[in-house]
Structures are given as structure tokens and as C-alpha cells.
Design an enzyme around this catalytic site. Structure first.
Site, mmCIF file in Angstrom:
data_model
loop_
_atom_site.group_PDB
_atom_site.id
_atom_site.type_symbol
_atom_site.label_atom_id
_atom_site.label_comp_id
_atom_site.label_asym_id
_atom_site.label_seq_id
_atom_site.Cartn_x
_atom_site.Cartn_y
_atom_site.Cartn_z
ATOM 1 N N ASP A 150 15.349 -12.528 -27.767
ATOM 2 C CA ASP A 150 14.263 -12.466 -28.747
ATOM 3 C C ASP A 150 13.266 -11.386 -28.345
ATOM 4 O OD1 ASP A 150 12.195 -12.843 -30.509
ATOM 5 O OD2 ASP A 150 11.654 -14.844 -29.795
ATOM 6 N N GLU A 153 5.902 9.328 -5.462
ATOM 7 C CA GLU A 153 5.261 8.859 -4.229
ATOM 8 C C GLU A 153 4.224 7.813 -4.619
ATOM 9 O OE1 GLU A 153 3.642 12.326 -2.355
ATOM 10 O OE2 GLU A 153 5.528 13.425 -2.425
ATOM 11 N N GLU A 197 1.735 4.860 -4.165
ATOM 12 C CA GLU A 197 0.881 4.169 -3.206
ATOM 13 C C GLU A 197 0.534 2.774 -3.724
ATOM 14 O OE1 GLU A 197 -1.297 8.388 -1.914
ATOM 15 O OE2 GLU A 197 -2.300 6.955 -3.243
ATOM 16 N N GLU A 243 -2.053 4.684 4.192
ATOM 17 C CA GLU A 243 -2.681 5.760 3.421
ATOM 18 C C GLU A 243 -4.168 5.880 3.771
ATOM 19 O OE1 GLU A 243 -2.779 8.260 1.553
ATOM 20 O OE2 GLU A 243 -0.659 8.630 1.221
ATOM 21 N N GLU A 297 1.889 3.483 1.703
ATOM 22 C CA GLU A 297 2.907 4.205 0.941
ATOM 23 C C GLU A 297 4.247 4.139 1.668
ATOM 24 O OE1 GLU A 297 4.052 8.780 -0.144
ATOM 25 O OE2 GLU A 297 1.930 8.250 -0.366
ATOM 26 N N HIS A 349 2.144 10.787 -6.965
ATOM 27 C CA HIS A 349 2.575 12.166 -7.139
ATOM 28 C C HIS A 349 4.049 12.167 -7.537
ATOM 29 C CE1 HIS A 349 -0.630 12.918 -3.812
ATOM 30 N NE2 HIS A 349 -1.185 12.702 -4.982
ATOM 31 N N ARG A 392 -3.954 21.107 -2.471
ATOM 32 C CA ARG A 392 -3.859 19.779 -3.064
ATOM 33 C C ARG A 392 -5.000 19.458 -4.016
ATOM 34 N NH1 ARG A 392 -0.217 16.542 0.186
ATOM 35 N NH2 ARG A 392 0.588 17.798 1.894
ATOM 36 N N GLU A 415 5.152 19.575 -8.136
ATOM 37 C CA GLU A 415 4.570 18.250 -7.947
ATOM 38 C C GLU A 415 3.389 18.040 -8.886
ATOM 39 O OE1 GLU A 415 3.270 15.946 -3.975
ATOM 40 O OE2 GLU A 415 1.830 17.485 -4.608
ATOM 41 N N ARG A 419 0.333 15.859 -9.616
ATOM 42 C CA ARG A 419 -0.455 15.006 -8.729
ATOM 43 C C ARG A 419 -1.344 14.011 -9.476
ATOM 44 N NH1 ARG A 419 -0.654 16.242 -3.611
ATOM 45 N NH2 ARG A 419 -2.805 15.553 -3.298
#
Length: 467
Positions: free
Chosen positions: A50, A129, A131, A212, A219, A268, A338, A356, A358
Site C-alpha cells: 500500500d 563522506e 558525518e 570529526e 565519520e 561531501h 576547502r 567534490e 562540499r
């Protein structure tokens, strides 16, 4: 012909088969079948259920839906007392056998098919990645006269002076101090190790674990895989994290910003495309990228605000994405730097060349998140969207006037949903996403926005009660 699922049922002497699927919000759902009821016919014909009870899916008058098992995804559940084999499913219409347009896993499969049909590449690899936070005690209230939350953990930075019956050992990371002290400051080493070992027993490809930056934040390393497969793996990742933590008397959350004043939780997403067994993103342009990779980045940056609806799908997501802090809010790209929302990680091997993103966070539905990112990147390649010049300086240290010239991602879920409605065309290519699916998703998420916006916050009492 041998069937992996049926062979596993026999070899493991399994009692049950857990058929699992993912709802629009990204939560794993399940129905448990007696193993002796699972045969070639059921696998071929599918299992009826359902769909009206799943938020954001069908209404009661057209609720019949069918789960189709992906037998190659089968694994033995490590948490049930009775031997149970789990299998991921896609959802189809029972009358036509066609993929249900609002099924997230079906969307991921269509995204992979679209990539192949485009001629750009054969396979898209995703390396998330994700966390998460671990707490010992979690309490919250959202009643008509009370809105509150409280979390606690023995290893939290705020417990340096707490009196415990056995004494306070004093070893704990401070605010933004969790990256990378050894034990006893990092007291969750064994817990994370068991999470990783459990994942390995499930056949998952993992490589590391660590504390982290934030207090109580962690992580685990999940090695990249193809889009749909990796979304399946991320669902298993979350499932293992939640259940191993629970077994230890802990509570795990992938909520992006569960505490104030410390780092939030991101996810990320590393991405690459391969064609004819070769990496499409390796080349001789900036940071050894190919022109296609730069266009792919251009697509991500150009569509970032619409992407936010899938990559950052909660009102809480935007308590992490705040300008002026160490959050990837600026729509810029760079090698190694970063501080932008797209980074090109350093690597010696062309095979490891990747892009990547982020800004995503782990509250995202992985099937929709990965599919949307791929579609944005493919649109960038197809339309040759120039990402502009790379920003190799620290974006957090730019003068105010220079910083103001750099566009940002969305500042709220409401804004993200509005941007998605305005700019959904790139997602509709190849019928990967459908307009009906996106409209249903927006309506579902707007319920969350309105509930959030209509509820007084304790901080407002502190600021305005005596005005």
C-alpha cells in the site's frame, strides 16, 4: 539459472527476507516476508504493498504499488535475532510494470541510464563522506506550549565540570577540538571500529574511521561506487551507524546542526565519470582536470540553488550553511582549497581525478541527491557552462566588497524549493526526474517549512518576550 537471493536463503538457512525501499524524504522502509514464501515467481512478479501510507506518494484511491527486488543487493542483517536477509527494492506501477516516477531509487537508475544514452560516459561514481553525531541522552518537545531540546554525552565539551558518580576523568575534546586527538580524548574509537567492521561483514567497501571537528561528531570512510549502488550503500551506512550506536546505549543522528556553537555535519560528495574504461575528468586543464570536468563544475555551480532542495533538504540544513563561518556556501571552486562549495582533491593518479561538492549534508535522500548532482553536471557538459576562474585564495579572508561579488547557495529551505520550482528543467532531461515527482517533493517539503516557520523558537523568547 542461479539466483543470488534464493541461494543465500538456502545457504544461510534464513527465516525471513526483509524487502527494503526508500521514501521521498530518504528514510529506509521495510516489510518482512517469511523466507519460504520467496521464490522465483515472487522475485519476477514483485511484492504488492500500500503506497498511500508513504508520505509524498500515492493517494488512497490509487494506492497499490509493487516492490521489485534487486537480488544482487542482498545481505544478511547483523541486528536481527532471527536470520534475516535484506534486499533493496525499486517501486513499479502494478498495471504497467513501469518505474513509479516518485520512487527515489528508480530516479537513480534512470539517471545512470541517461548518462549512458547521452554518450558522455558509461558510469558515474559517487563517494559520499557522511558525518554524524553520537549522544547519550536526547530529549525534545514540540507541544503547543513547549518547544525545547536537550542533548548530552559524557564526552561532550560542555561536561568538563560535571559531577559523575565514578568521577570525571576530564579527557574530552573542546569546542571545534575533535580533529584528531587519540583516546582517551577520543572515547568512541571502539564503537566506530565496530561500525566499520559490521559494514565490512555486509560486504561494504570501507577504509577508515575518525573523530570529526565538533564535540561528539564522527565519520566513517565509505569507498566510492556507482550511483545507485552507492546510494544503497549509504542507506546501509546509516542503518549500521544507528543500530550499532543503539547497541552501545548511544543515539546517532545525521541531523546537520544538532548543537549550536560548534561545527555542523556535512556530506561531501566526490564525483567522477568514466567512459570506455577511462576517467573522463582527467586532463590538462586547471588542476589536471579535463574540459568536461570544468563544464561539469560549471553545471554544479550554475544549478547550486536548485540542487539545495535535494542536497540540503531540511530546515536544519541551513543552520549549517551560514555565510561568514567555515561553511561551503560560496559558489566557487578550487584545487585543495576547502572554503568554496566545490573542491578538486589533490591526487597523483588520473584514475582518482574527481570533483567534490562540499555543500550537501547527510539528511539528503541519497538517490535524489546523487541523481540531481549528476544531472546538473551533465547539463554543464552539454551546454558548456563555464565555471569561471578558480578561487585559490582563502575565501573566508576576502575583503567584504570582494566577498559580496561571489554568489552563494540558498539560505533557507523555502528559498531552495522556490529555486527548484523555477529551475527544474535540467532535471527533467531524459525523464530522469518528472514534473509530478518534483511538485510532489516540493509540496512534501513545504509542509516542513510551514511547520518550522509557524512554531515559536526558545531564542525568540530570550530576545522578545520582554519587549
Amino acid at each position: 539459472m542461479s539466483n543470488l537471493l534464493l541461494d543465500m536463503i538456502k545457504d544461510e538457512a534464513a527465516d525471513y527476507v526483509d524487502v527494503r525501499f526508500t521514501d521521498p524524504r530518504g528514510k529506509l522502509q521495510h516489510v518482512t516476508l517469511c523466507a519460504d514464501q520467496v521464490d522465483e515467481d515472487l522475485i519476477a512478479e514483485g511484492f504488492m504493498f500500500d503506497g498511500s501510507s508513504i508520505e509524498g506518494w500515492k493517494s488512497i484511491e490509487a494506492s497499490d504499488m509493487k516492490l521489485m527486488m534487486d537480488v544482487d543487493s542482498a545481505y544478511v542483517d547483523p541486528f536481527y535475532a532471527e536470520k534475516t536477509i535484506c534486499v533493496h527494492c525499486s517501486v513499479v506501477e502494478p498495471d504497467t510494470g513501469e518505474a513509479y516516477t516518485r520512487d527515489p531509487r528508480g530516479t537513480a537508475q534512470k539517471a545512470e541510464a541517461y548518462l549512458k544514452s547521452s554518450g558522455i560516459g558509461d558510469v558515474a561514481y559517487m563517494g559520499p563522506e557522511a558525518e554524524f553525531f553520537l549522544f547519550d541522552d536526547v530529549r525534545y518537545s514540540t507541544s503547543i506550549n513547549k518547544v525545547s531540546y536537550e542533548v548530552d554525552a559524557t564526552d561532550a565539551s560542555w561536561n568538563t565540570d560535571t559531577e559523575y558518580e565514578m568521577g570525571n576523568m576530564g579527557h574530552r575534546p573542546g569546542v571545534k577540538g575533535g580533529y584528531f586527538p587519540v583516546n582517551p580524548i577520543d572515547e568512541a574509537h571502539d564503537l566506530r571500529g565496530e561500525m566499520l567492521s559490521t559494514m565490512k561483514r555486509l560486504g561494504m567497501k570501507v577504509d577508515k574511521h575518525h573523530h570529526e571537528v565538533a564535540s561528539c561528531q564522527h565519520e566513517l570512510g565509505l569507498i566510492f561506487g556507482s550511483l545507485t549502488k552507492q546510494a544503497d550503500e549509504l542507506q546501509k551506512y546509516k542503518y549500521v551507524v544507528h543500530n550499532v550506536a543503539h547497541a552501545y546505549g548511544k543515539s546517532a543522528t545525521f541531523m546537520p546542526k544538532p548543537i549550536a556553537g560548534d561545527n555542523g555535519t556535512g556530506m561531501h560528495v566526490n564525483m567522477s565519470i568514466w567512459k570506455d574504461g577511462k576517467p573522463l575528468f582527467a586532463g590538462d586543464k586547471y588542476a589536471d582536470l579535463s574540459q568536461e570536468a570544468l563544464y561539469f563544475i560549471g553545471g554544479i555551480l550554475h544549478h547550486a540553488k536548485a540542487l539545495n532542495a535535494f542536497t540540503n533538504p531540511g530546515t536544519n540544513s541551513y543552520k549549517r550553511l551560514i555565510p561568514g563561518f567555515e561553511a561551503p556556501v560560496l559558489r566557487a571552486y578550487s584545487a585543495s582549497n576547502r572554503s568554496g562549495c566545490v573542491r578538486i582533491p589533490w591526487t597523483e593518479s588520473p584514475k582518482a581525478k574527481r570533483v567534490e561538492a562540499r555543500f550537501p549534508d547527510p539528511s539528503a535522500n541519497p538517490y535524489l541527491c546523487f541523481s540531481a548532482l549528476l544531472m546538473a553536471g551533465l547539463d554543464g557538459i552539454q551546454n558548456k557552462i563555464d565555471p569561471g576562474e578558480a578561487m585559490d585564495k582563502n575565501l573566508y579572508d576576502l575583503p567584504a566588497e570582494e566577498l559580496a561579488a561571489i554568489p552563494t547557495v540558498c539560505g533557507s529551505l523555502r528559498e531552495a524549493l522556490e529555486e527548484l520550482e523555477k529551475g527544474m528543467d535540467f532535471l527533467l532531461a531524459g525523464d530522469v526526474f518528472t514534473k509530478d515527482q518534483i511538485e510532489g517533493y516540493v509540496a512534501l517539503k513545504m509542509e516542513e517549512v510551514e511547520r518550522y516557520e509557524h512554531t515559536p523558537h526558545p531564542v525568540e523568547y530570550a530576545m522578545y518576550y520582554s519587549c
